[in-house]
Structures are given as structure tokens and as C-alpha cells.
Design an enzyme around this catalytic site. Structure first.
Site, mmCIF file in Angstrom:
data_model
loop_
_atom_site.group_PDB
_atom_site.id
_atom_site.type_symbol
_atom_site.label_atom_id
_atom_site.label_comp_id
_atom_site.label_asym_id
_atom_site.label_seq_id
_atom_site.Cartn_x
_atom_site.Cartn_y
_atom_site.Cartn_z
ATOM 1 N N ASP A 44 47.166 -8.722 41.764
ATOM 2 C CA ASP A 44 48.385 -8.699 42.576
ATOM 3 C C ASP A 44 48.379 -7.477 43.483
ATOM 4 O O ASP A 44 48.461 -6.339 43.010
ATOM 5 C CB ASP A 44 49.621 -8.642 41.666
ATOM 6 N N LYS A 74 51.186 -10.050 49.670
ATOM 7 C CA LYS A 74 52.592 -10.202 50.087
ATOM 8 C C LYS A 74 52.808 -9.804 51.541
ATOM 9 O O LYS A 74 52.137 -8.896 52.055
ATOM 10 C CB LYS A 74 53.503 -9.325 49.202
HETATM 11 P P1 NDP Z 1 53.993 -0.957 35.404
HETATM 12 O O1 NDP Z 1 55.192 -1.287 34.619
HETATM 13 O O2 NDP Z 1 52.821 -1.852 35.354
HETATM 14 O O3 NDP Z 1 53.582 0.514 34.944
HETATM 15 C C1 NDP Z 1 52.506 1.195 35.480
HETATM 16 C C2 NDP Z 1 52.516 2.592 34.889
HETATM 17 O O4 NDP Z 1 52.388 2.513 33.467
HETATM 18 C C3 NDP Z 1 51.401 3.465 35.376
HETATM 19 O O5 NDP Z 1 51.914 4.781 35.484
HETATM 20 C C4 NDP Z 1 50.357 3.385 34.256
HETATM 21 O O6 NDP Z 1 49.612 4.575 34.173
HETATM 22 C C5 NDP Z 1 51.236 3.227 33.032
HETATM 23 N N1 NDP Z 1 50.613 2.412 31.988
HETATM 24 C C6 NDP Z 1 49.912 1.262 32.155
HETATM 25 N N2 NDP Z 1 49.515 0.770 30.988
HETATM 26 C C7 NDP Z 1 49.961 1.627 30.038
HETATM 27 C C8 NDP Z 1 49.830 1.671 28.630
HETATM 28 N N3 NDP Z 1 49.180 0.709 27.976
HETATM 29 N N4 NDP Z 1 50.406 2.707 27.965
HETATM 30 C C9 NDP Z 1 51.068 3.671 28.635
HETATM 31 N N5 NDP Z 1 51.221 3.679 29.981
HETATM 32 C C10 NDP Z 1 50.667 2.672 30.677
HETATM 33 O O7 NDP Z 1 54.505 -0.683 36.892
HETATM 34 P P2 NDP Z 1 54.178 -1.175 38.359
HETATM 35 O O8 NDP Z 1 55.274 -0.662 39.193
HETATM 36 O O9 NDP Z 1 52.814 -0.813 38.766
HETATM 37 O O10 NDP Z 1 54.302 -2.757 38.277
HETATM 38 C C11 NDP Z 1 53.216 -3.616 38.014
HETATM 39 C C12 NDP Z 1 52.778 -4.356 39.269
HETATM 40 O O11 NDP Z 1 53.854 -5.134 39.796
HETATM 41 C C13 NDP Z 1 52.404 -3.444 40.455
HETATM 42 O O12 NDP Z 1 51.178 -2.808 40.308
HETATM 43 C C14 NDP Z 1 52.480 -4.418 41.597
HETATM 44 O O13 NDP Z 1 51.329 -5.234 41.643
HETATM 45 C C15 NDP Z 1 53.732 -5.218 41.214
HETATM 46 N N6 NDP Z 1 54.949 -4.658 41.834
HETATM 47 C C16 NDP Z 1 55.630 -5.466 42.721
HETATM 48 C C17 NDP Z 1 56.755 -5.033 43.343
HETATM 49 C C18 NDP Z 1 57.435 -5.919 44.302
HETATM 50 O O14 NDP Z 1 58.349 -5.447 45.015
HETATM 51 N N7 NDP Z 1 57.095 -7.188 44.377
HETATM 52 C C19 NDP Z 1 57.312 -3.688 43.108
HETATM 53 C C20 NDP Z 1 56.562 -2.926 42.128
HETATM 54 C C21 NDP Z 1 55.444 -3.422 41.529
HETATM 55 P P3 NDP Z 1 48.068 4.707 34.596
HETATM 56 O O15 NDP Z 1 47.828 3.879 35.804
HETATM 57 O O16 NDP Z 1 47.940 6.185 34.862
HETATM 58 O O17 NDP Z 1 47.254 4.269 33.404
#
Ligand code: NDP
Length: 277
Positions: A44, A74
Site C-alpha cells: 500500500d 492513491k
Molecule cells: P501503523 O499503525 O502501521 O504503525 C507504524 C508504526 O508502528 C511505525 O512507527 C513502526 O515502527 C511501528 N511498528 C510496526 N510494527 C510494530 C511492532 N510489531 N511492534 C512495535 N511497533 C511496531 O501506522 P501507519 O500510519 O504507517 O499505517 C499503516 C499504513 O496505512 C501506512 O503505512 C499507509 O500505507 C496506510 N495509511 C493510509 C492513510 C490514508 O490516509 N489512507 C493514512 C495513514 C496510513 P518501525 O517502522 O520503526 O518498525
């Protein structure tokens, strides 16, 4: 891997990999390749993330066939205001290095524009270069508004959803229309000030302990069991693998209810009622 079937018959992996805020270049290439190696088959991204080229590069370097990957991108808000959706879509295809995407989404409902944008999305779908089209950050009333003009029902609505914002009424509204709900920020997103309320929540920690899983795995499994497609993001190889390892256990109904009970309608990201960005 579990799949969901979208309203046009296309199958989509129930769990994918998100790349919001993943730095363009080697960081993104490495993260996406790691995800594909771990078994993810859904990616995504979005034009505004600025990393479509890296996602495309990673797919090519991964050795996984393009047709085995469900690729989502998107349409950005400024295009709705002043640009041309067809041009923006063509640019995304070129940046991704592909001649089709599996899912193309309107990123946000830009006031007074999103209904026309939906009609432009239908044209893109009819051209065959997007296997499915959908919406993101649409509230119930946005869905009702486009229902007045649509010839096709969106396949997906992607919106903020996590244990602190369980979105039950929106999910029910989507399902009523045959729109598959998809969660963003399933793990509470990346802002440190929000992280603790989700990842260190005592109820979630207890449930995780009971199943010998992590809080992240419990939340992602909760999504899968509710029929919500989720797309967790991580650039950390161990977490990328951890987040995919959710298909070997099932949550008891009382645990699903306990997670549902954590809802506080706490929004951690942008507000769809006020899209000024
Ligand atoms: P997430 O809820 O996926 O959280 C991501 C964060 O959590 C990062 O800081 C990551 O750290 C941390 N993390 C990931 N896995 C773990 C774990 N197992 N334990 C502890 N911490 C963890 O947030 P997102 O905002 O990235 O949402 C997911 C996806 O949704 C986005 O990447 C995007 O593709 C989509 N999205 C869409 C939006 C929209 O408007 N349509 C808006 C926001 C997101 P690290 O990377 O350092 O490991």
C-alpha cells in the site's frame, strides 16, 4: 494468507504492507523486499508518499512476479482541486513501473470535489488499468453523497482504525453497501505520543500474554477476524516478520469484545471532515 473477495470478485490479501513515511530510496526498497520475502503479497503506497518508484524497484528486485502482488496506490488531494486524475494515475503507473494497479483509491474526500473525482475513478477502472477502485477516509455521509452519482460501488474504504478508534458505525455502513473496510494506522500509527495508549495498553498486553503473541499480532488478528483488511507499516525486519505471523491463532469472542471495548473515538491522524491539506 487469508484473502477477502472484493465486490467485483477480485481477491485481496487480508493483510498487507504499508509504506507511509518510509523514506524513498534504499530504506523503502529494503523494507518492501523484506516484506515480500516474509510472505506479504499486498503493498500500500500513495503518490503523496513520494516512494512509488522505490516500491516499483523493490518489486522488480524481489523476484516475486508482478501478478502475484496486490498493489495499491492513491490519488492525492491537490489533483482533485486543480489537476487531472487521469494524468496523476498515469504518473503513478510510470513511477511504479507497472501498467496496472490492483487498487486505486481517492486518498481523501476533498470538499465539493470528491463526487466528480469518483466519476473519474470509474473511467480509470473502465480502462482496465486499475483492477479495483475505492475510497479512503470517507465518512458515512461522504459515501451517501457519492452513492447519488456512482455507477460502481467502491471496492474498499481505507480509514483510520485501531483499538482506540474502532469505527463500528462506519464499518457497518461500508458493509451495508458491500464496501470492504480497510484500516490504516492499525498499530496506532507512528507518532510517539499515541503509541503507548495502544502498544502498552494493559488489556492488550494481557490478551497478548494469553496467546503467547505480541500486542501488534493481537491487534492485527483482531482486524482479520473482523473482516478488516490491514496494512501495518514497519521498516524493522523483525517487526515486518512479526506483523505477518498472525495466521496461526484465533481470538476468542470475549477477547474480541474486550478489544472492541477499548474504543475512545480517539483520532490520531487527519480529520476527514476537514480536509484542508
Ligand atoms: P501503523 O499503525 O502501521 O504503525 C507504524 C508504526 O508502528 C511505525 O512507527 C513502526 O515502527 C511501528 N511498528 C510496526 N510494527 C510494530 C511492532 N510489531 N511492534 C512495535 N511497533 C511496531 O501506522 P501507519 O500510519 O504507517 O499505517 C499503516 C499504513 O496505512 C501506512 O503505512 C499507509 O500505507 C496506510 N495509511 C493510509 C492513510 C490514508 O490516509 N489512507 C493514512 C495513514 C496510513 P518501525 O517502522 O520503526 O518498525
Amino acid at each position: 494468507m487469508k484473502y477477502v473477495t472484493l465486490n467485483n470478485g477480485i481477491k485481496m490479501p487480508a493483510l498487507g504492507f504499508g509504506v507511509f513515511k518510509v523514506e524513498d530510496g534504499q530504506v523503502c526498497i529494503d523494507a518492501v523486499k523484506e516484506a515480500l520475502a516474509a510472505g506479504y503479497r499486498s503493498l500500500d503506497t500513495a503518490a503523496i508518499y513520494g516512494n512509488e518508484k522505490s516500491v516499483g524497484q523493490a518489486i522488480k528486485e524481489s523476484g516475486v512476479k508482478r501478478e502475484d502482488i496486490f498493489l495499491t496506490t492513491k490519488l492525492w488531494n491537490e489533483v482533485q482541486r486543480t489537476g487531472d486524475p487521469e494524468e496523476a494515475f498515469a504518473q503513478s503507473l510510470s513511477d511504479l513501473g507497472t501498467d496496472y494497479v490492483d487498487l486505486y483509491l481517492i486518498h481523501w474526500p476533498v470538499k465539493e470535489k470528491y463526487a466528480d473525482t469518483w466519476l473519474a475513478m470509474e473511467k480509470i477502472y473502465q480502462s482496465g488499468r486499475a483492477k479495483a477502485i475505492g475510497i479512503s477516509n470517507f465518512q458515512t455521509y461522504h459515501i451517501d453523497e457519492i452513492s447519488k452519482v456512482w455507477s460502481m460501488v467502491p471496492a474498499i474504504n481505507q480509514f483510520e482504525m485501531h483499538p482506540m478508534m474502532s469505527q463500528k458505525p462506519l464499518i457497518a455502513h461500508c458493509k451495508k453497501h458491500g464496501i470492504t473496510p480497510q484500516s490504516w494506522a492499525p498499530l496506532g500509527g507512528s507518532k510517539p505520543e499515541n503509541k503507548g495508549s495502544v502498544m502498552e495498553n494493559p488489556v492488550l498486553l494481557d490478551i497478548a500474554k494469553k496467546y503467547g503473541k505480541t500486542v501488534a499480532q493481537v491487534i492485527l488478528r483482531w482486524n482479520v477476524e473482523l473482516g478488516i483488511v490491514c496494512i501495518p507499516k514497519s521498516i524493522t525486519p523483525s517487526r515486518i516478520r512479526e506483523n505477518f505471523d498472525v495466521f496461526d491463532f484465533e481470538l476468542a469472542s470475549e477477547d474480541i469484545a474486550a478489544i472492541d471495548g477499548l474504543n475512545q473515538n480517539s483520532r490520531f491522524g487527519g480529520d476527514p471532515d476537514n480536509v484542508i491539506f
